[in-house]
Design a protein around this motif. Structure first.
Motif, PDB file in Angstrom:
ATOM      1  N   GLY A   1     119.593  43.075 -22.542  1.00 48.43           N
ATOM      2  CA  GLY A   1     118.299  43.719 -22.763  1.00 48.43           C
ATOM      3  C   GLY A   1     117.175  42.980 -22.058  1.00 48.43           C
ATOM      4  O   GLY A   1     116.306  43.593 -21.434  1.00 48.43           O
TER       5      GLY A   1
ATOM      6  N   ILE B   1     117.393  48.625 -25.663  1.00 50.26           N
ATOM      7  CA  ILE B   1     118.524  47.730 -25.971  1.00 50.26           C
ATOM      8  C   ILE B   1     118.078  46.639 -26.931  1.00 50.26           C
ATOM      9  O   ILE B   1     118.772  46.329 -27.905  1.00 50.26           O
TER      10      ILE B   1
ATOM     11  N   GLY C   1     121.288  52.049 -20.593  1.00 50.03           N
ATOM     12  CA  GLY C   1     121.470  50.776 -19.898  1.00 50.03           C
ATOM     13  C   GLY C   1     122.707  50.764 -19.021  1.00 50.03           C
ATOM     14  O   GLY C   1     122.673  50.301 -17.879  1.00 50.03           O
TER      15      GLY C   1
ATOM     16  N   GLU D   1     120.993  53.148 -29.814  1.00 53.65           N
ATOM     17  CA  GLU D   1     122.189  53.616 -29.109  1.00 53.65           C
ATOM     18  C   GLU D   1     121.822  54.238 -27.766  1.00 53.65           C
ATOM     19  O   GLU D   1     122.529  54.076 -26.791  1.00 53.65           O
TER      20      GLU D   1
ATOM     21  N   GLY E   1     119.497  53.325 -25.864  1.00 51.36           N
ATOM     22  CA  GLY E   1     119.226  52.214 -24.950  1.00 51.36           C
ATOM     23  C   GLY E   1     120.495  51.675 -24.329  1.00 51.36           C
ATOM     24  O   GLY E   1     120.531  51.352 -23.142  1.00 51.36           O
ATOM     25  N   ARG E   2     121.548  51.593 -25.139  1.00 49.70           N
ATOM     26  CA  ARG E   2     122.837  51.114 -24.628  1.00 49.70           C
ATOM     27  C   ARG E   2     123.409  52.077 -23.601  1.00 49.70           C
ATOM     28  O   ARG E   2     123.837  51.673 -22.526  1.00 49.70           O
TER      29      ARG E   2
ATOM     30  N   TYR F   1     128.031  48.312 -31.562  1.00 50.03           N
ATOM     31  CA  TYR F   1     127.441  49.627 -31.261  1.00 50.03           C
ATOM     32  C   TYR F   1     128.402  50.756 -31.604  1.00 50.03           C
ATOM     33  O   TYR F   1     128.041  51.707 -32.240  1.00 50.03           O
TER      34      TYR F   1
ATOM     35  N   LEU G   1     127.070  45.508 -22.353  1.00 49.69           N
ATOM     36  CA  LEU G   1     126.792  46.697 -23.155  1.00 49.69           C
ATOM     37  C   LEU G   1     128.060  47.478 -23.493  1.00 49.69           C
ATOM     38  O   LEU G   1     128.152  48.096 -24.551  1.00 49.69           O
TER      39      LEU G   1
ATOM     40  N   THR H   1     124.639  41.232 -25.196  1.00 46.25           N
ATOM     41  CA  THR H   1     123.828  42.443 -25.333  1.00 46.25           C
ATOM     42  C   THR H   1     122.353  42.090 -25.405  1.00 46.25           C
ATOM     43  O   THR H   1     121.522  42.740 -24.761  1.00 46.25           O
TER      44      THR H   1
END
Length: 147
Positions: free
Chosen positions: A26, A83, A94, A88, A90-91, A136, A130, A22
């Motif tokens: 990023g 990320i 992503g 969250e 961002g995940r 997460y 991810l 992860t």
């Protein structure tokens, strides 16, 4: 037999890989975003930088591709920053943007085949990293700060 002994801990190597993945995802999103920005600027500035390698069914104007890469690059870089911050959004962004990047790079194959294949492979790794990070989904990253 001692009753005070702690149960043996089981190390989840897949969880460690995903957590490290992860962070790497990023960084890759940031780098991919910046590379897409430069690729977009090159497509907008000079329409003759990229040449077609083969005769494919789908054909696009290279200036249009430049704008697509520029906008996508900016959004991908922002998601990469999210990320790295552990957000969250961002995940989720992503995963969505990496999926979109695979599609766009597939359509960009006639112009830059090796770069497009490399970028698709990076995006697939980002999606995997991810999607498999257990911290997460369970909220483990935020339990320490809340309690």
């Amino acid at each position: 037999m001692s009753q005070n002994s702690a149960p043996p801990q089981q190390n989840s190597t897949s969880g460690e890989w995903a957590a490290g993945g992860t962070l790497f995802a990023g960084v890759l999103m940031l780098v991919t975003g910046f590379m897409d920005v430069f690729q977009g600027i090159a497509g907008i500035a000079e329409d003759d930088i990229y040449t077609r390698v083969g005769d494919y069914v789908f054909k696009f104007n290279l200036t249009t591709w430049g704008w697509i890469h520029l906008i996508l690059g900016i959004v991908v870089a922002i998601a990469g920053f999210g990320i790295l911050r552990g957000a969250e959004w961002g995940r989720i962004a992503g995963i969505c943007l990496a999926s979109l990047n695979v599609l766009f790079q597939f359509l960009f194959l006639p112009y830059q085949p090796w770069w497009a294949l490399f970028s698709m492979a990076v995006s697939i790794f980002v999606i995997w990293a991810l999607a498999t990070d257990e911290a997460y989904g369970s909220g483990e990253k935020y339990r320490g700060a809340a309690g």
